[in-house]
Design a protein around this motif. Structure first.
Motif, short mmCIF file in Angstrom:
data_model
loop_
_atom_site.label_atom_id
_atom_site.label_comp_id
_atom_site.label_asym_id
_atom_site.label_seq_id
_atom_site.Cartn_x
_atom_site.Cartn_y
_atom_site.Cartn_z
N UNK A 2 90.72 172.35 50.85
CA UNK A 2 91.68 173.05 51.84
C UNK A 2 92.03 174.56 51.16
N UNK A 3 92.59 175.24 52.07
CA UNK A 3 92.69 176.77 51.44
C UNK A 3 93.75 177.06 50.30
N UNK A 4 93.01 178.06 49.39
CA UNK A 4 93.55 178.14 48.03
C UNK A 4 95.26 178.43 47.98
N UNK A 5 95.67 178.93 49.10
CA UNK A 5 97.32 179.28 49.01
C UNK A 5 97.96 178.00 48.92
N UNK A 6 97.47 176.68 49.50
CA UNK A 6 98.02 175.56 49.29
C UNK A 6 98.24 174.88 47.83
N UNK A 7 97.31 175.23 47.00
CA UNK A 7 97.21 174.81 45.84
C UNK A 7 98.23 175.31 44.88
N UNK A 8 99.45 175.10 45.18
CA UNK A 8 100.84 175.84 44.58
C UNK A 8 100.71 175.82 43.20
N UNK A 9 100.49 176.87 42.55
CA UNK A 9 100.65 177.15 41.21
C UNK A 9 102.15 176.95 40.42
N UNK B 294 97.27 182.18 68.31
CA UNK B 294 96.97 181.66 66.87
C UNK B 294 96.86 180.32 66.53
N UNK B 295 95.97 179.91 65.96
CA UNK B 295 95.71 178.50 65.25
C UNK B 295 96.60 178.49 64.03
N UNK B 296 97.17 177.35 63.95
CA UNK B 296 98.08 177.06 62.62
C UNK B 296 97.53 175.95 62.13
N UNK B 297 98.12 175.83 60.94
CA UNK B 297 97.72 174.47 60.21
C UNK B 297 95.96 174.33 59.98
N UNK B 298 95.42 175.39 59.95
CA UNK B 298 94.13 175.56 59.79
C UNK B 298 93.92 175.24 58.11
N UNK B 299 93.83 174.29 57.46
CA UNK B 299 93.86 174.10 56.20
C UNK B 299 92.61 173.92 55.59
N UNK C 44 84.54 172.48 52.46
CA UNK C 44 85.74 171.68 52.36
C UNK C 44 85.65 170.37 52.97
N UNK C 45 84.62 170.25 53.74
CA UNK C 45 84.43 168.95 54.70
C UNK C 45 83.70 167.95 53.92
N UNK C 46 83.20 168.13 52.84
CA UNK C 46 82.28 167.17 51.77
C UNK C 46 81.32 167.83 50.96
N UNK C 47 80.29 167.11 51.02
CA UNK C 47 79.13 167.80 49.90
C UNK C 47 78.02 168.43 50.52
N UNK C 48 77.51 169.60 49.89
CA UNK C 48 76.44 170.28 50.44
C UNK C 48 75.29 169.54 50.41
N UNK C 49 74.75 169.71 51.70
CA UNK C 49 73.32 168.79 51.99
C UNK C 49 72.26 169.47 51.90
N UNK C 50 72.28 170.84 52.29
CA UNK C 50 71.12 171.78 52.37
C UNK C 50 71.58 173.16 52.54
N UNK C 51 70.72 173.99 51.69
CA UNK C 51 70.71 175.45 51.88
C UNK C 51 69.72 175.99 52.11
#
Lengths: 224, 421
Positions: free
Chosen positions: B250-257, B287-292, B324-331
Motif C-alpha cells: 500500500x502507498x508509502x504515506x500510510x507507513x506512518x513513521x 475523485x477516487x478515495x482510499x486508493x491504497x 502491491x497486489x502480489x508477486x511479480x511473475x514476468x517482466x
C-alpha cells in the motif's frame, strides 16, 4: 512417590520452564493507558464531529489570528504564497487543466480543516493553538470559501459535516473500472505499426543539475 | 502539475556522471596497443599500508561512489521539512536498497526520538487501552523478517502530463525495498482486545506533522507490521526511528513513521492525507478515495538518462519491478518503443509485495533504442501504458502513475525520458 505427588512435582517443574505464548493468549505486555494520557494524544476529529472539543470561534477572531500566524505562507486571503497551499477559491476548476484543490473547491469534510490545523499548524509550531483559536481559524477559512457569513461563530453544536465537493468522492474502483489492465496475453510482436516520439523531457528541462542552479526557472506545480 | 514550460536556456544534463552520454564509445573488442600502466606500473595501494580495521567504526561507501546519493527536486515543494528526496535507482543493483539511500518524505521534518522516551499506544474501540515502551515492543512474541517495497503514491506523479524529469532517480525514485524486522500489528491489537464493532484503525506519528492515516482493520489484522529494524539494523531516523508501521503493498504515506499510536474505530477519520491529498482527481472532476494499493510497475534503471551506454557490443539492461497486489511473475522488455517485446530474466529473491530485479543481456550496435519494461503480477495485472492510464484517469491524478516508462537511447549512448505513440 504417590501418583498425586508425582503430578504435583511435574506441575512444579513445568512452572519453572519458559512457556511459549499461544496466539489466543494475552502476553501481558504493556500497561493500561490512563485517561489523561489518551486525552493528551487522541486529538483526532471525525467527519461526524466525534472528537470535537468544547469551545467556539468567530470569523473575525479567525481573521485576526490568520493574519498573524498563517498569512506569511498561505496569503492574506488563503491564496497561498510561493508553493505553500492555496486554501480558498478554485471553485469550478477541478475539470480544468489547472485544478485548484482548496478547502472550498475540493476538500470533502469540515472536520479535516479543524483536525489538521489543530494537529500540525502553524507549520513549525504544531499543536500550539487552543480549541477556540482552532474553531476561529476554521470559521475564517469557511468564510474565505463563501461557506459562512462574516458574523458566523463556529462551535461543536453547529459544526457542518460536508463541504460542497463531498459528493464527488467515491471509493477505489480500479478492479472493476480498470479491469482491462488484467490481460491474459499481452502482445509480444508487431504490436503497433510505427512508433513516434510524442514528448521529450528535455523540452521542459527541469531536472536538477548540480552544475547550474536555475532557481528562477521552474514549472509551476509540484508533488503533493 | 503544470503544462510544459519552455525554458529560454537549454543545458547539457550533467548529473555528476563523468561525460554522461556523448562520450566516445568504446568498440566491442579493443586491442591494446601499449601495456596498461595500471598493470605494469606499481600502484600506491599495492605498495603502502591502508587504514586500520576500525578507522571507520561505522563503514561508509568508497569515496569513488560519492555521486551515489539521494537527490531533491527543489521546485517541487515549499520547504525542505515538508519535502521528498529520491533513491538513486540507476546506481543500485540487486533488490535491497541500502539504508542510507532510501528516499525520504517528511511532512514536518525528521523527528529525532530517544527510544527510551518513545511510547506506543493502542486506544479507541478496544477492551483495554494499552501503552508500550520500546522494550515492551521488542519483547512481543511472533517477531518476523519481511522484504517489502515502499512506494510513495506520488512516485512518477510529475509525469502525468508528459515526460518531465531526466533520470529514473527522479521519475521513479520515491521507492525503496528493505527487509523489516518487527511484530505483526495484530499482536498489539489482540493484546488490547479489538471490539467487534471495530472496522478501521488510525495510525499516528510522533513527528511535528503528527501524521495520521486511516487503515481498514482487515488490513491491520492481516499483514501490517510494527517494525523497529531495516536491513538488520535499527530504523534510520529519517525512516521513523525508533518505530514505524509497515503496510505491505500500500502507498508509502500510510507507513506512518515514528509510530506512537494506533486507534481502533468504526469509520475512517478523513484526515488531511486521505482527503485533500492522496485522493485521485479524475478527468470528470470526481475523485477516487482510499486508493491504497500500489499497482504493478517497473522501470529500466540501466541504461537510463543518468546511466548512459558507454560501449557497443555486449551490454546488460537492468531494471526493477514490483506490485502491491502480489508477486511479480514476468517482466517484458521492448527496445523499439513497444512494437516488439522479449521476456526479461528475473534474477534473485522474488517476494510478494517486494521489488524484483530483471536483466536482459543484449548486443548494442549503436542503433537508437526506445527502451520500455512491462511488469505482470500473479493477479494477472499487466502494467499499462501511460496513454492507457490517461484514458481512464485523465492527467490530473498526481498519484498512482504506474504507466510504462520509455527511455530514448541515442547512437552516442546518451538517454532521455520520452513518450511514444
Amino acid at each position: 512417590m504417590s501418583k498425586s505427588a508425582k503430578a504435583i512435582a511435574i506441575v512444579a517443574l513445568t512452572a519453572l520452564m519458559p512457556v511459549p505464548a499461544s496466539a489466543a493468549d494475552k502476553v501481558g505486555l504493556g500497561r493500561v493507558a490512563l485517561p489523561e494520557e489518551i486525552k493528551a494524544w487522541d486529538i483526532d476529529v471525525r467527519p461526524d464531529g466525534v472528537g470535537l472539543p468544547d469551545g467556539k470561534g468567530s470569523v473575525s477572531d479567525g481573521e485576526a489570528l490568520f493574519q498573524t500566524k498563517c498569512s506569511s505562507c498561505h496569503g492574506e486571503f488563503g491564496e497561498g504564497a510561493g508553493r505553500w497551499p492555496v486554501l480558498a477559491g478554485g471553485q469550478g476548476s477541478l475539470k480544468s487543466d489547472r485544478p485548484e484543490k482548496t478547502i472550498g473547491s475540493f476538500w470533502p469534510y469540515t472536520s479535516t480543516v479543524y483536525d489538521y490545523i489543530h494537529r500540525a499548524m502553524p507549520f513549525g509550531e504544531a499543536q500550539s493553538l487552543s480549541p477556540d483559536e482552532t474553531y476561529a481559524l476554521t470559521a475564517y477559512l469557511m468564510n474565505l470559501n463563501d461557506l459562512v457569513p462574516s458574523d458566523f461563530v463556529l462551535s461543536k453544536e453547529n459544526f457542518p459535516k460536508n463541504l460542497p465537493n463531498e459528493k464527488n468522492f467515491y471509493d477505489d474502483d480500479r478492479e472493476t473500472t480498470e479491469k482491462a489492465f488484467w490481460k491474459k496475453d499481452p502482445c509480444m510482436a508487431n504490436c503497433k505499426e510505427r512508433v513516434e516520439i510524442t514528448n521529450h523531457a528535455r523540452i521542459l528541462d527541469v531536472t536538477p543539475d548540480d552544475q547550474k542552479d536555475d532557481k528562477d526557472q521552474k514549472p509551476s506545480a509540484g508533488v503533493e | 502539475m503544470s503544462e510544459p514550460v519552455t525554458l529560454n536556456r537549454r543545458r547539457v544534463l550533467n548529473l555528476g556522471i563523468a561525460g554522461a552520454g556523448a562520450a566516445a564509445l568504446t568498440p566491442a573488442l579493443a586491442a591494446a596497443q601499449t601495456p596498461d600502466p595500471l598493470i605494469v606500473e606499481k600502484q600506491e595501494w599495492t605498495q603502502y599500508l591502508g587504514e586500520g580495521v576500525n578507522a571507520k567504526p561505522y563503514g561508509v561507501p568508497s569515496k569513488f561512489e560519492k555521486e551515489v546519493v539521494r537527490r531533491e527536486v527543489e521546485w517541487l515543494t515549499a520547504s525542505r521539512q515538508s519535502s521528498v528526496s529520491f533513491t538513486p535507482l540507476h546506481a543500485l543493483d540487486g533488490i535491497i536498497t541500502p539504508n542510507g539511500l532510501c528516499f525520504v518524505r517528511h511532512h514536518g521534518g525528521e523527528a529525532e526520538i530517544d527510544p527510551a522516551k518513545h511510547r506506543f499506544m493502542i486506544n479507541g474501540m478496544v477492551d483495554k487501552p494499552l501503552v508500550f515502551t520500546m522494550e515492551d515492543v521488542k519483547r512481543m512474541p511472533g517477531r518476523v523478517n519481511r522484504v517489502y517495497f515502499l512506494e510513495c503514491a506520488a512516485n512518477s506523479g510529475m509525469e502525468w502530463r508528459g515526460a518531465q524529469l531526466n533520470g529514473c532517480q527522479f521519475t521513479h525514485g520515491m521507492i525503496h525495498n528493505v527487509v523489516y524486522t518487527g511484530v505483526p500489528l495484530k499482536a498489539f491489537l489482540n493484546e488490547a482486545g479489538v471490539s467487534p464493532k471495530g472496522k478501521w484503525v488510525l495510525a499516528e506519528g510522533a513527528d511535528a506533522s503528527a501524521m495520521t492515516r486511516s487503515i481498514p482493520l482487515e488490513k491491520a489484522m492481516d499483514d501490517c507490521l510494527v517494525a523497529w529494524a531495516m536491513n538488520g539494523e535499527a530504523l534510520r531516523p529519517e525512516q521513523g526511528y525508533p518505530l514505524r508501521l509497515v503496510v505491505p503493498g500500500w502507498e508509502g504515506n500510510m507507513w506512518v513513521k515514528w509510530l506512537r499510536r494506533v486507534e481502533v474505530g468504526d469509520q475512517p477519520w478523513a484526515q488531511r492525507e486521505e482527503t485533500s491529498k492522496y485522493t485521485d482527481l479524475l478527468a470528470d472532476g470526481r475523485s477516487r478515495q482510499h486508493t491504497f494499493l500500489m499497482d504493478a510497475k517497473s522501470v529500466v534503471t540501466n541504461p537510463s538518462p543518468q546511466a548512459p551506454l558507454k560501449s557497443k557490443g555486449p551490454n546488460v539492461l537492468s531494471g526493477v519491478a514490483w506490485s502491491g497486489r502480489g508477486t511479480i511473475k514476468r517482466v517484458d522488455v521492448s527496445m523499439d518503443g513497444g512494437r516488439n517485446w522479449r521476456t526479461a530474466r528475473i534474477e534473485g529473491p522474488n517476494f510478494p509485495r517486494a521489488m524484483a530485479r530483471f536483466y536482459v543481456d543484449f548486443d548494442w550496435n549503436g542503433q537508437e533504442l526506445m527502451l520500455q519494461s512491462r511488469a505482470m503480477d500473479d493477479s494477472g495485472y499487466v502494467q499499462p501504458t501511460k496513454d492507457e492510464l490517461r484514458k481512464y484517469r485523465g492527467s490530473n491524478s498526481i498519484y498512482h502513475n504506474n504507466g510504462i516508462q520509455t527511455w530514448l537511447v541515442r547512437p552516442d549512448g546518451s538517454a532521455e525520458n520520452v513518450e511514444v505513440s
